[in-house]
Design a protein around this motif. Sequence first.
Motif, PDB file in Angstrom:
ATOM      1  N   SER A  73      49.310  56.429   5.680  1.00  0.00           N
ATOM      2  CA  SER A  73      49.601  55.011   5.466  1.00  0.00           C
ATOM      3  C   SER A  73      50.613  54.775   4.346  1.00  0.00           C
ATOM      4  O   SER A  73      50.765  53.649   3.871  1.00  0.00           O
ATOM      5  CB  SER A  73      48.305  54.260   5.138  1.00  0.00           C
ATOM      6  OG  SER A  73      47.730  54.753   3.934  1.00  0.00           O
ATOM      7  N   ASP A 124      38.580  63.493  12.161  1.00  0.00           N
ATOM      8  CA  ASP A 124      39.258  62.416  12.868  1.00  0.00           C
ATOM      9  C   ASP A 124      40.569  62.065  12.172  1.00  0.00           C
ATOM     10  O   ASP A 124      40.681  62.145  10.945  1.00  0.00           O
ATOM     11  CB  ASP A 124      38.378  61.170  12.927  1.00  0.00           C
ATOM     12  CG  ASP A 124      37.114  61.394  13.734  1.00  0.00           C
ATOM     13  OD1 ASP A 124      37.105  62.326  14.573  1.00  0.00           O
ATOM     14  OD2 ASP A 124      36.131  60.673  13.525  1.00  0.00           O
ATOM     15  N   ASP A 179      42.529  55.955  10.823  1.00  0.00           N
ATOM     16  CA  ASP A 179      43.145  54.732  11.325  1.00  0.00           C
ATOM     17  C   ASP A 179      43.863  54.051  10.174  1.00  0.00           C
ATOM     18  O   ASP A 179      43.507  54.216   9.012  1.00  0.00           O
ATOM     19  CB  ASP A 179      42.073  53.801  11.899  1.00  0.00           C
ATOM     20  CG  ASP A 179      42.610  52.977  13.054  1.00  0.00           C
ATOM     21  OD1 ASP A 179      43.847  52.850  13.142  1.00  0.00           O
ATOM     22  OD2 ASP A 179      41.814  52.466  13.845  1.00  0.00           O
ATOM     23  N   ILE A 180      44.869  53.297  10.488  1.00  0.00           N
ATOM     24  CA  ILE A 180      45.697  52.673   9.460  1.00  0.00           C
ATOM     25  C   ILE A 180      45.180  51.272   9.138  1.00  0.00           C
ATOM     26  O   ILE A 180      44.986  50.463  10.055  1.00  0.00           O
ATOM     27  CB  ILE A 180      47.167  52.589   9.919  1.00  0.00           C
ATOM     28  CG1 ILE A 180      47.646  53.950  10.405  1.00  0.00           C
ATOM     29  CG2 ILE A 180      48.049  52.084   8.789  1.00  0.00           C
ATOM     30  CD1 ILE A 180      47.522  55.051   9.388  1.00  0.00           C
ATOM     31  N   SER A 234      44.936  47.504   8.483  1.00  0.00           N
ATOM     32  CA  SER A 234      45.807  46.426   8.967  1.00  0.00           C
ATOM     33  C   SER A 234      46.598  45.782   7.840  1.00  0.00           C
ATOM     34  O   SER A 234      47.606  45.123   8.088  1.00  0.00           O
ATOM     35  CB  SER A 234      44.964  45.361   9.669  1.00  0.00           C
ATOM     36  OG  SER A 234      43.955  44.859   8.796  1.00  0.00           O
ATOM     37  N   PRO A 260      43.155  57.252  17.211  1.00  0.00           N
ATOM     38  CA  PRO A 260      43.000  55.849  16.824  1.00  0.00           C
ATOM     39  C   PRO A 260      44.138  54.977  17.340  1.00  0.00           C
ATOM     40  O   PRO A 260      45.293  55.367  17.300  1.00  0.00           O
ATOM     41  CB  PRO A 260      42.998  55.901  15.292  1.00  0.00           C
ATOM     42  CG  PRO A 260      43.754  57.143  14.965  1.00  0.00           C
ATOM     43  CD  PRO A 260      43.427  58.128  16.056  1.00  0.00           C
ATOM     44  N   SER A 261      43.775  53.813  17.829  1.00  0.00           N
ATOM     45  CA  SER A 261      44.811  52.923  18.367  1.00  0.00           C
ATOM     46  C   SER A 261      44.686  51.489  17.874  1.00  0.00           C
ATOM     47  O   SER A 261      45.549  50.670  18.146  1.00  0.00           O
ATOM     48  CB  SER A 261      44.737  52.923  19.897  1.00  0.00           C
ATOM     49  OG  SER A 261      43.467  52.453  20.331  1.00  0.00           O
ATOM     50  N   THR A 262      43.614  51.199  17.149  1.00  0.00           N
ATOM     51  CA  THR A 262      43.366  49.830  16.713  1.00  0.00           C
ATOM     52  C   THR A 262      44.534  49.244  15.943  1.00  0.00           C
ATOM     53  O   THR A 262      45.022  48.153  16.230  1.00  0.00           O
ATOM     54  CB  THR A 262      42.096  49.762  15.838  1.00  0.00           C
ATOM     55  OG1 THR A 262      41.014  50.341  16.564  1.00  0.00           O
ATOM     56  CG2 THR A 262      41.770  48.320  15.479  1.00  0.00           C
ATOM     57  N   THR A 263      45.009  49.992  14.965  1.00  0.00           N
ATOM     58  CA  THR A 263      46.123  49.484  14.160  1.00  0.00           C
ATOM     59  C   THR A 263      47.376  50.321  14.316  1.00  0.00           C
ATOM     60  O   THR A 263      48.428  49.940  13.809  1.00  0.00           O
ATOM     61  CB  THR A 263      45.729  49.435  12.666  1.00  0.00           C
ATOM     62  OG1 THR A 263      45.304  50.736  12.258  1.00  0.00           O
ATOM     63  CG2 THR A 263      44.626  48.441  12.436  1.00  0.00           C
ATOM     64  N   TRP A 264      47.312  51.458  14.998  1.00  0.00           N
ATOM     65  CA  TRP A 264      48.510  52.258  15.197  1.00  0.00           C
ATOM     66  C   TRP A 264      49.540  51.518  16.051  1.00  0.00           C
ATOM     67  O   TRP A 264      50.705  51.867  16.078  1.00  0.00           O
ATOM     68  CB  TRP A 264      48.160  53.604  15.834  1.00  0.00           C
ATOM     69  CG  TRP A 264      47.647  54.590  14.844  1.00  0.00           C
ATOM     70  CD1 TRP A 264      46.419  54.573  14.231  1.00  0.00           C
ATOM     71  CD2 TRP A 264      48.321  55.729  14.323  1.00  0.00           C
ATOM     72  NE1 TRP A 264      46.309  55.631  13.370  1.00  0.00           N
ATOM     73  CE2 TRP A 264      47.456  56.366  13.410  1.00  0.00           C
ATOM     74  CE3 TRP A 264      49.580  56.281  14.547  1.00  0.00           C
ATOM     75  CZ2 TRP A 264      47.807  57.519  12.706  1.00  0.00           C
ATOM     76  CZ3 TRP A 264      49.930  57.434  13.864  1.00  0.00           C
ATOM     77  CH2 TRP A 264      49.057  58.037  12.953  1.00  0.00           C
TER      78      TRP A 264
END
Length: 208
Positions: free
Chosen positions: A127, A144, A147-148, A150, A172-176
């Motif tokens: 990040s 894992d 995740d980045i 937001s 992870p795809s939530t914030t990527w």
Amino acid sequence: MEPIPHSLCNSKAGRSAMPPYGSALAMLLSLASLATSCTEQESYSFLQFLAGLSQNGGLTKSWQKGTDCCSWEGISCSPERTVTDVFLASRNLQGFISPLLGNLTGLLRLNLSFNLLSGNLPLELVSSTSIIVLDVSFNQLSGDLPDIPSSTPAWPLQVLNISSNMFTGRFPSTTWKEANSLVVINASNNSFTGLIPTTLCVSTLSFA
């Protein structure tokens, strides 16, 4: 002709009337020394990374406390003496990646590939608001992929190579999906599960 005043012929008087160039020069040299050294924070971050290695590939020969880290092996700096590049590929490094490397606010490229580094990939690196190329391929990193957050501002990462490690879990795809600058990502030869996030379908993607 009038005689020359004695005070103008007196060598001591002449010397005492000269400006203190010696003191001024010493001050300028001192300021120049400060301007041509990396920051204390940068040096500290590198030394903490070094402390977390069980095998350091001989880095201790040049990575010495109290010396300019811009002159250390594997490190390059800008003309302003800010650390911009760290190239430590194929150095037989063993140990963990210190999250303090994320404190290098001017770092653009970090290459730790082809070593024996283990543990997690620190979120502070993924990040980072300065790193554009991050290569940790061919190591023994696991767990894992972080995740980045937001809240990460202006995420500049363009190239991410995490191939040939031991990462697990879902990619992870939530914030990527906010990685607008990401051009190349290589995540092959890991143990990710699930579907490849379609939000990451950019120029060149490689998964396994």
